[in-house]
Design an enzyme around this catalytic site. Sequence first.
Site, PDB file in Angstrom:
ATOM      1  CB  VAL A  84       5.138  -6.904   8.239  1.00  0.00           C
ATOM      2  CG1 VAL A  84       5.653  -8.262   8.672  1.00  0.00           C
ATOM      3  CG2 VAL A  84       3.988  -6.454   9.124  1.00  0.00           C
ATOM      4  CD  GLU A 175     -10.546   1.111 -16.112  1.00  0.00           C
ATOM      5  OE1 GLU A 175     -11.616   0.484 -16.175  1.00  0.00           O
ATOM      6  OE2 GLU A 175     -10.000   1.401 -15.027  1.00  0.00           O
TER       7      GLU A 175
END
Length: 437
Positions: A84, A175
């Site tokens: 879009v 992480e």
Amino acid sequence: MENSNDAQLTRIVIVGGGFGGIEVAKHLNVSGLDVLMLDKHNYHTFQPLLYQVATGGLEADSIAFPLRKIFDGQKNFRFRIAEVTRINPERNSLDTTIGEVEYDYLVIATGSTTNFFGNKQIEHYSMPMKSIPEALNLRSMLLQNLEEALLQPTKEAREPYLNFVVVGGGPTGVELSGAIAELRNHILCKDYPELKREEMQVYIVEGLPKVLQVMSPQSADKAREFLEKLGVNVLTNTMVKEYDGKEITFGDGKKIRTHNVIWSAGVMGQVIDGLPKENIVKGNRIQTDEINRVAGFNNIFAIGDVAAIITGETPKGHPGVAPVAIQQGKHLAKNILRLLHNERPEPFKYFDKGSMATIGRNKAVVDIGKIHFQGFFAWLTWMFVHLISLISFRNKVVVFINWVGSYFTYNGGARLIIRKFAREKIVNEEHLPKASD
Ligand SMILES: Cc1cc2nc3c(=O)[nH]c(=O)nc-3n(C[C@H](O)[C@H](O)[C@H](O)COP(=O)(O)OP(=O)(O)OC[C@H]3O[C@@H](n4cnc5c(N)ncnc54)[C@H](O)[C@@H]3O)c2cc1C
């Protein structure tokens, strides 16, 4: 035009098949509605495990799931791959890569993207990790640079290939740097026995005094301890000034020679053009009221990372995490149904289930309300929560088998360079915009 032929149906268009968009569509499975979802990709991405794809622990298809399959059997649901490009509120329509799409109700659930804070040089040379293609690029770059290191004649020449710098000490940075350190500690000696472990250095760089500053002080301190035990160099109170692809320079003038900089220092909403400027607030998010409705429009809503419900209780909006998007998606679907039945919509209330991050095998930190725990039990909790949150049964099984395999062999994942990563060439280096431009 990608519009429903049935004029009796209320057309709900959802932009984005992420955590939020999926929930809205699932909870609008009632007759009388035509639900059309548009997304650039035909799959949903489970972003919390992207770092394992980037470090070769998991294959991409174990954390992605086809959007059409999620809605198997939902008769009022249609999906189209489309980007879009513009919202035309005055016409109740969207410009998209497949033509103009009309809506009666619009839900914007486009999530967020990496924020380089306007620094084009860093944007060009560092690696983001917000999508599967980006995680695969990162995996290729990491492995290619280890291959390059093998070809270098001296320690000095190998150094920039073997220094890995992760910028941003939030959950993603923690992480990821933990996973790269694990790769160094357990895989390097097996796959690249000619390279010395101590020559590969992993850094995590954070501008604030602590990593995981968003979590409790106990968790933040423990995360640092876990990272250091893994051999990660933790640089806090350290700002990145510039990075030219060869050398990263910090605010205090210190430099590290590296071809591997991963940028996880900021996100911003992925806003589509067409809404008034006043609707866009800090973090490039769309400000909404308490029912996720965009100010000035009766039929446009925004949820998840791209949205900010600004109230006295949430002056900066809700955090950009999956549970917020999921809960807002479910809640908005119910409110759209209420509005369609001329009933009063109900304000959104976030139920915070806590936060967590893992730092290598056996170690994680968890905050649930006033309860904080760290270590092995936290790691089991982290694994359980992530497994049950994965979208399909197949993905749960594949990820579980991979994790069990890696746990016992210390050698999980195939670490393939499927397609080579090559940064776009700069014709004239001097034309690359600098932060000050
Ligand atoms: C590396 C990483 C780790 C994370 N770890 C955690 C974690 O451990 N726990 C946690 O709770 N949260 C985590 N998050 C945050 C979490 O993933 C997001 O909060 C969540 O995905 C937001 O959901 P959403 O529906 O708003 O957007 P998303 O899930 O990002 O979905 C947005 C969708 O919109 C589509 N889209 C965007 N723009 C357009 C457009 N113009 N046209 C068509 N389609 C478009 C995208 O393709 C995408 O499918 C992590 C995020 C990242 C990047």
